[in-house]
Design an enzyme around this catalytic site. Structure first.
Site, short mmCIF file in Angstrom:
data_model
loop_
_atom_site.label_atom_id
_atom_site.label_comp_id
_atom_site.label_asym_id
_atom_site.label_seq_id
_atom_site.Cartn_x
_atom_site.Cartn_y
_atom_site.Cartn_z
CB CYS A 1 -16.42 52.03 58.66
SG CYS A 1 -16.92 53.65 58.55
NE ARG A 58 -19.04 56.23 55.37
CZ ARG A 58 -20.15 55.55 55.63
NH1 ARG A 58 -20.09 54.49 56.39
NH2 ARG A 58 -21.31 55.93 55.14
CD1 TRP A 114 -14.10 52.82 61.75
CD2 TRP A 114 -12.34 52.32 63.01
NE1 TRP A 114 -13.42 53.99 62.00
CE2 TRP A 114 -12.34 53.70 62.78
CE3 TRP A 114 -11.31 51.77 63.78
CZ2 TRP A 114 -11.37 54.56 63.29
CZ3 TRP A 114 -10.34 52.62 64.30
CH2 TRP A 114 -10.39 53.99 64.05
CG ASN A 130 -20.16 49.09 56.59
OD1 ASN A 130 -19.04 48.62 56.48
ND2 ASN A 130 -20.57 50.12 55.89
N GLY A 131 -21.28 47.03 60.49
CA GLY A 131 -22.19 46.78 61.59
C GLY A 131 -21.75 45.62 62.44
CD GLU A 155 -29.92 66.06 74.14
OE1 GLU A 155 -29.74 66.01 72.90
OE2 GLU A 155 -29.42 66.97 74.85
CE LYS A 158 -30.44 67.21 70.19
NZ LYS A 158 -29.78 68.11 71.10
CD GLU A 189 -30.32 72.15 70.79
OE1 GLU A 189 -29.13 72.52 70.83
OE2 GLU A 189 -30.65 70.97 70.59
CG HIS A 199 -39.82 68.47 96.03
ND1 HIS A 199 -40.01 68.59 97.39
CD2 HIS A 199 -39.53 67.16 95.81
CE1 HIS A 199 -39.84 67.42 97.97
NE2 HIS A 199 -39.56 66.53 97.02
CE LYS A 257 -22.88 69.84 65.05
NZ LYS A 257 -24.02 69.15 65.67
#
Length: 609
Positions: free
Chosen positions: A2, A27, A74, A98-99, A481, A485, A488, A504, A604
């Site tokens: 990673c 990471r 990873w 990575n990926g 969500e 957002k 927030e 309704h 947070k």
């Protein structure tokens, strides 16, 4: 995965590569390695486990090359062994990655037919052989990379070192971040982020998505995905002074939105065996899946909405009844809990007070506990029977983004695992679902390209006082969500509804001034969503449609705006569709001049009731 580091130095670079990798230990990783050129030829040192094992190996077998690459991994494809550790190499080059390379199987089959011999289980090795084949055809290393990159599918960052090339490193980025650093005396650096390079330089250039870069001593040439030479700005970074750096983003929230292709791939790598197309949970289940009678799921805020999406998956893939409630309500209900039941608690911080209290109540009721958390040392992680890590990395912005999509990734993996263990899903069905999950990081990377269009639409939202979000199926929690957002960080009043509930009550709100954001992937309930959309249109609502080309065509009604998503299978579209919803809220708040990373009244980690 990673962490990636590359150095073109004036002296031996191996110890500096390891030092840079140590800055990326936060990471997470399960193996590490470095490669340098020794007398012009590639040499590698790789070790399973922690960097101290690689350090010890380098003490026994030192490397003295002045150019090299390093990596912490990873495991994605293949177990975390020394053989599967990066860098991967042929006689022409070494690669760190990575990926996820989504089409590695097709590439591997093609290259084997051409005479290439593969020695690992990884997707990364296909990149090394693909570039090698181009070099064998007579191309230079630079031209070989130019010919190979368009053939790769997925979300990735790459670093490449070539046999016989003492003055050449090549990096490439699609989805996963990558940066170039400029040192003294012509030294050049390549890294996953500024933090990896902070000990060497404070002058950084970030590759834009689709870019690749040719590095030589004192020289960097950037090319875009069309292979055109482009200019990228040099920036001063303060990464050496901080644990986490914003990079070239204005806000942490923007950086964390754009990290999602990488961190979702990292989380998938922890739960999915891509080589065998199956889920491999990184822990033993603390119960007999076939004896499980039901799931109780509880969380707060964004984590609760992740749980609502997960409910669809657990009920559909594992055929388990799911009861879900916000933790602040659940903890006081004294709810009866089933024998042989599972409690799933979801929390970014792992310290959320209401969620922790719910966990403790469930334990008194004899439930087995799985905690889905982003902090492996947190209280929820310690008090659960099993901690299921999300591996999103540090999330600094108060409004959760990458933690949300990583939570969804873990819940999807758990649902598939339970379905297979309970005999509900066949091996072929599991394989199909895993294949759909494997392409999610690449689809997230594609969705990032929609940002200019999303930013334009956000300017309209920034001039309104109310917004309505609609969705069906797993898109209903996304509507909730999306509204959260926007509330927030922009402070605009927004509500999310199940689209079927429109008539309704909420339909009374619709007039010519109200923006209505409809989340409509091509899924089994698209026809029903379109009917609700047309009800909005008939009343003059200003519809902004988030969907693919098929669903937008199916709408068959005038739209105030559209966000055209890439085509995808519907099962896990919620993970991908989360990103444009986040970007819409982010750019609206920026347009309005709000404090995006630290919105008023919010914290947070909520460690009080």
């Amino acid at each position: 995965m990673c962490g990636i580091v590359g150095i073109i130095g004036q002296g031996p670079v191996a110890s500096s590569l390891v030092d840079a990798l140590k800055r990326l230990e936060y990471r997470g990783y399960d193996s590490a390695g470095v490669a340098t050129l020794e007398n012009g030829h590639l040499e590698r040192r790789r070790a399973e486990g922690k960097l101290r094992n690689l350090d010890a190996l380098l003490q026994q077998k030192p490397l003295r090359g002045r150019i090299g690459i390093g990596h912490t991994r990873w495991a994605t494809h293949g177990r975390p062994t020394e053989n599967n550790a990066h860098p991967h190499a042929t006689n022409k080059l070494a690669v760190v990655h990575n990926g996820i390379i989504e089409n590695f199987r097709e590439l591997r089959a093609e290259l084997v037919a051409q005479g290439h011999e593969f020695v690992t289980q990884t997707d990364t090795e296909a990149v090394a052989h693909l570039v090698t084949e181009q070099i064998n055809q007579g191309l230079s290393p630079v031209d070989a990379v130019a010919a190979s990159l368009p053939r790769l599918k997925g979300a990735f960052a790459l670093g490449m070192l070539f046999d016989g090339e003492e003055d050449l490193l090549i990096g490439a980025r699609r989805g996963a971040p990558l940066a170039v650093g400029y040192g003294e005396g012509g030294e050049m650096y390549l890294g996953s982020d500024a933090l990896a390079l902070a000990a060497f330089t404070d002058t950084i250039t970030y590759l834009e998505d689709g870019d690749w870069v040719i590095l030589r001593r004192g020289f960097a040439e950037f090319r875009d995905e069309s292979n055109r030479v482009v200019q990228r700005a040099k920036l001063k970074t303060q990464a050496s002074a901080f644990v986490v750096d914003k990079g070239n983003y204005k806000h942490f929230m923007a950086k964390e939105i754009h990290e999602q292709p990488e961190v979702v791939a990292r989380t998938l790598a922890h739960y999915i065996d891509f080589a065998n197309n199956c889920v491999r949970l990184p822990f033993e289940l603390p119960f007999d899946p076939k004896a499980l009678t039901g799931i109780t799921l509880t969380a707060c805020g964004t984590a609760y909405y992740a749980g609502l999406v997960g409910k669809y998956w657990f009920e559909r893939f594992a055929r388990l009844r799911v009861e879900i409630d916000v933790a602040s309500e659940f903890r006081y209900r004294e709810a009866p809990m089933p024998e042989n039941g599972l409690m799933l608690v979801v929390s970014q911080s792992g310290e959320t007070a209401d969620t922790l209290a719910s966990l403790r109540y469930a334990k008194t009721q004899g439930q087995k506990i799985i905690g889905v958390v982003n902090v492996s040392t947190s209280t929820i992680a310690r008090e659960s029977d099993v901690a299921a890590p999300t591996l999103a990395g540090p999330e600094i912005g108060v409004a959760s983004t990458k933690a949300f999509t990583c939570q969804l990734t873990v819940l999807a993996s758990l649902a598939i695992a339970l379905g297979r263990a309970r005999g509900v899903l066949s091996a072929d069905e599991e394989k199909r679902l895993v294949n759909e999950l494997m392409v999610v990081p690449g689809l997230l990377a594609e969705s990032m390209k929609l940002e200019p269009k999303i930013e334009q639409l956000s300017h309209r939202l920034g001039k309104t006082t109310d917004v309505l979000y609609l969705g069906r199926g797993p898109s209903y929690p996304l509507a909730l969500e999306g509204a959260l957002k926007l509330k927030e960080i922009s402070y605009i009043h927004a509500e999310g509804y199940a689209a079927g509930e429109l008539k309704h009550g909420p339909i009374a709100l619709i007039d010519e001034q109200l923006p209505v954001i409809v989340i409509a992937p091509s899924d089994p309930v698209l026809e029903k969503t379109v009917s609700n959309l047309q009800e909005v249109s008939a009343r003059g609502g200003k519809i902004i449609l988030l969907g693919d080309a098929h669903s937008i065509a199916a709408a068959a009604t005038p739209l105030a705006g559209e966000i055209v998503m890439p085509a995808m299978a519907p099962d896990f579209s919620a993970i991908v569709y989360a990103a444009p919803i986040q970007m819409l809220a982010y750019h609206t708040a920026v347009f309005m001049g709000k404090d995006v990373d630290q919105p008023r009244n919010l914290a947070k980690s909520v460690t009080v009731e």
